[in-house]
Design a protein around this motif. Structure first.
Motif, PDB file in Angstrom:
ATOM      1  N   GLN A 177      15.997  -6.043 -15.017  1.00 48.87           N
ATOM      2  CA  GLN A 177      16.342  -4.733 -15.561  1.00 48.87           C
ATOM      3  C   GLN A 177      15.225  -3.716 -15.363  1.00 48.87           C
ATOM      4  O   GLN A 177      15.484  -2.587 -14.961  1.00 48.87           O
ATOM      5  CB  GLN A 177      16.672  -4.842 -17.044  1.00 48.87           C
ATOM      6  N   VAL A 178      13.981  -4.093 -15.620  1.00 52.15           N
ATOM      7  CA  VAL A 178      12.894  -3.109 -15.581  1.00 52.15           C
ATOM      8  C   VAL A 178      11.992  -3.237 -14.355  1.00 52.15           C
ATOM      9  O   VAL A 178      11.151  -2.388 -14.112  1.00 52.15           O
ATOM     10  CB  VAL A 178      12.010  -3.176 -16.860  1.00 52.15           C
ATOM     11  N   GLY A 179      12.176  -4.290 -13.565  1.00 54.11           N
ATOM     12  CA  GLY A 179      11.327  -4.494 -12.398  1.00 54.11           C
ATOM     13  C   GLY A 179      11.758  -3.670 -11.204  1.00 54.11           C
ATOM     14  O   GLY A 179      12.713  -2.892 -11.269  1.00 54.11           O
ATOM     15  N   GLN A 180      11.055  -3.866 -10.116  1.00 60.63           N
ATOM     16  CA  GLN A 180      11.318  -3.147  -8.877  1.00 60.63           C
ATOM     17  C   GLN A 180      11.942  -4.116  -7.873  1.00 60.63           C
ATOM     18  O   GLN A 180      11.456  -5.238  -7.716  1.00 60.63           O
ATOM     19  CB  GLN A 180      10.016  -2.591  -8.308  1.00 60.63           C
ATOM     20  N   HIS A 181      12.975  -3.672  -7.161  1.00 60.34           N
ATOM     21  CA  HIS A 181      13.603  -4.523  -6.157  1.00 60.34           C
ATOM     22  C   HIS A 181      12.593  -4.796  -5.047  1.00 60.34           C
ATOM     23  O   HIS A 181      11.756  -3.945  -4.726  1.00 60.34           O
ATOM     24  CB  HIS A 181      14.861  -3.865  -5.594  1.00 60.34           C
ATOM     25  N   VAL A 182      12.659  -5.982  -4.450  1.00 61.68           N
ATOM     26  CA  VAL A 182      11.672  -6.378  -3.439  1.00 61.68           C
ATOM     27  C   VAL A 182      11.700  -5.492  -2.203  1.00 61.68           C
ATOM     28  O   VAL A 182      10.755  -5.498  -1.422  1.00 61.68           O
ATOM     29  CB  VAL A 182      11.813  -7.865  -3.048  1.00 61.68           C
ATOM     30  N   THR A 183      12.754  -4.695  -2.024  1.00 60.96           N
ATOM     31  CA  THR A 183      12.803  -3.777  -0.885  1.00 60.96           C
ATOM     32  C   THR A 183      12.282  -2.383  -1.237  1.00 60.96           C
ATOM     33  O   THR A 183      12.295  -1.493  -0.391  1.00 60.96           O
ATOM     34  CB  THR A 183      14.242  -3.654  -0.338  1.00 60.96           C
ATOM     35  N   SER A 184      11.814  -2.199  -2.460  1.00 60.49           N
ATOM     36  CA  SER A 184      11.370  -0.875  -2.905  1.00 60.49           C
ATOM     37  C   SER A 184      10.019  -0.493  -2.313  1.00 60.49           C
ATOM     38  O   SER A 184       9.237  -1.345  -1.889  1.00 60.49           O
ATOM     39  CB  SER A 184      11.273  -0.841  -4.442  1.00 60.49           C
ATOM     40  N   ARG A 185       9.755   0.806  -2.322  1.00 61.47           N
ATOM     41  CA  ARG A 185       8.443   1.293  -1.875  1.00 61.47           C
ATOM     42  C   ARG A 185       7.345   0.772  -2.793  1.00 61.47           C
ATOM     43  O   ARG A 185       6.233   0.513  -2.355  1.00 61.47           O
ATOM     44  CB  ARG A 185       8.416   2.822  -1.846  1.00 61.47           C
ATOM     45  N   TYR A 186       7.665   0.630  -4.080  1.00 67.01           N
ATOM     46  CA  TYR A 186       6.676   0.104  -5.024  1.00 67.01           C
ATOM     47  C   TYR A 186       6.185  -1.271  -4.571  1.00 67.01           C
ATOM     48  O   TYR A 186       4.980  -1.521  -4.500  1.00 67.01           O
ATOM     49  CB  TYR A 186       7.275   0.023  -6.440  1.00 67.01           C
ATOM     50  N   CYS A 187       7.114  -2.173  -4.280  1.00 67.44           N
ATOM     51  CA  CYS A 187       6.723  -3.519  -3.846  1.00 67.44           C
ATOM     52  C   CYS A 187       5.962  -3.469  -2.530  1.00 67.44           C
ATOM     53  O   CYS A 187       4.999  -4.211  -2.338  1.00 67.44           O
ATOM     54  CB  CYS A 187       7.946  -4.425  -3.736  1.00 67.44           C
ATOM     55  N   GLU A 188       6.387  -2.592  -1.642  1.00 65.86           N
ATOM     56  CA  GLU A 188       5.712  -2.491  -0.353  1.00 65.86           C
ATOM     57  C   GLU A 188       4.272  -2.007  -0.512  1.00 65.86           C
ATOM     58  O   GLU A 188       3.363  -2.512   0.137  1.00 65.86           O
ATOM     59  CB  GLU A 188       6.481  -1.543   0.559  1.00 65.86           C
ATOM     60  N   LEU A 189       4.048  -1.040  -1.381  1.00 56.47           N
ATOM     61  CA  LEU A 189       2.693  -0.505  -1.547  1.00 56.47           C
ATOM     62  C   LEU A 189       1.799  -1.381  -2.408  1.00 56.47           C
ATOM     63  O   LEU A 189       0.612  -1.528  -2.109  1.00 56.47           O
ATOM     64  CB  LEU A 189       2.746   0.901  -2.156  1.00 56.47           C
ATOM     65  N   PHE A 190       2.339  -1.945  -3.487  1.00 55.26           N
ATOM     66  CA  PHE A 190       1.468  -2.598  -4.461  1.00 55.26           C
ATOM     67  C   PHE A 190       1.555  -4.126  -4.453  1.00 55.26           C
ATOM     68  O   PHE A 190       0.555  -4.792  -4.687  1.00 55.26           O
ATOM     69  CB  PHE A 190       1.737  -2.034  -5.855  1.00 55.26           C
ATOM     70  N   TRP A 191       2.721  -4.674  -4.218  1.00 59.76           N
ATOM     71  CA  TRP A 191       2.827  -6.129  -4.165  1.00 59.76           C
ATOM     72  C   TRP A 191       2.434  -6.682  -2.799  1.00 59.76           C
ATOM     73  O   TRP A 191       1.890  -7.774  -2.713  1.00 59.76           O
ATOM     74  CB  TRP A 191       4.239  -6.594  -4.548  1.00 59.76           C
ATOM     75  N   LEU A 192       2.710  -5.953  -1.729  1.00 61.64           N
ATOM     76  CA  LEU A 192       2.389  -6.430  -0.382  1.00 61.64           C
ATOM     77  C   LEU A 192       0.921  -6.819  -0.230  1.00 61.64           C
ATOM     78  O   LEU A 192       0.618  -7.923   0.217  1.00 61.64           O
ATOM     79  CB  LEU A 192       2.783  -5.384   0.669  1.00 61.64           C
ATOM     80  N   PRO A 193      -0.041  -5.955  -0.635  1.00 66.79           N
ATOM     81  CA  PRO A 193      -1.437  -6.383  -0.488  1.00 66.79           C
ATOM     82  C   PRO A 193      -1.830  -7.507  -1.447  1.00 66.79           C
ATOM     83  O   PRO A 193      -2.871  -8.127  -1.288  1.00 66.79           O
ATOM     84  CB  PRO A 193      -2.248  -5.116  -0.771  1.00 66.79           C
TER      85      PRO A 193
END
Length: 189
Positions: free
Chosen positions: A36-52
């Motif tokens: 509900q409150v997280g970011q989908h794995v395809t989101s820009r958030y995941c790409e910028l912050f989870w990727l590294p």
């Protein structure tokens, strides 16, 4: 070797990633709160912050799994999965695919039960301990994002999230313009 790499090695043993059968079942890891409150794995958030944080292979595997589990669990040949992700077809102990699965387990993005792997399709906001390991520019961007997004789900506030991204991108554009000016021997604005 970093602490995360040492942990991933331990995860290989604990989670048995290298004992993979020829096929595995991949299912969605359901979590009502993060969904509900997280970011989908395809989101820009995941790409910028989870990727590294988790690495490109791990994020790509999560995205791949999110796409393929949208209709329910799926069974996949392990060698084919590795090749589809550009990780090769080896399932040996230190091969890229088993290490990627173990890394996801270390970061609580996946869990294994026998020959079934449960992978998240939403990730939480990046915990503070991981934010501190981001490059400075991403730490600043994350802080800007958190200032502009209300505590409720970003999905409930798409306009605020887009405004935050616009502010971050404007800040990033200005930073790059300053660096280009310096490189050209000019004074930044």
């Amino acid at each position: 070797m970093s602490a995360a790499e040492r942990m991933a090695g331990g995860a290989l043993r604990r989670h048995g990633a290298f004992d993979a059968p020829t096929t595995i079942t991949i299912e969605r890891l359901a979590d009502p709160v993060i969904d509900q409150v997280g970011q989908h794995v395809t989101s820009r958030y995941c790409e910028l912050f989870w990727l590294p944080t988790i690495g490109p292979s791990a994020l790509w595997l999560l995205r791949h799994a999110a796409y393929h589990t949208a209709g329910g669990p799926y069974v996949v040949d392990v060698e084919t999965l590795g090749r589809c992700l550009g990780l090769g077809d080896s399932v040996a102990k230190n091969a890229p695919l088993p290490r990627t699965l173990a890394r996801l387990a270390v970061f609580d993005c996946a869990a294994r039960g026998g020959s079934t792997w449960h992978l998240r399709d939403h990730l939480p906001m990046l915990p503070g301990r991981y934010q501190q390991r981001l490059p400075n520019v991403l730490q600043v961007a994350h802080d800007l994002l958190l200032q502009d997004v209300p505590a409720e789900s970003a999905a409930d506030a798409p306009d605020e999230l887009e405004a935050s991204w616009a502010a971050y991108e404007a800040w990033l554009d200005a930073r790059y313009a300053d660096e280009e000016a310096l490189a050209a021997g000019e004074c930044p604005r």
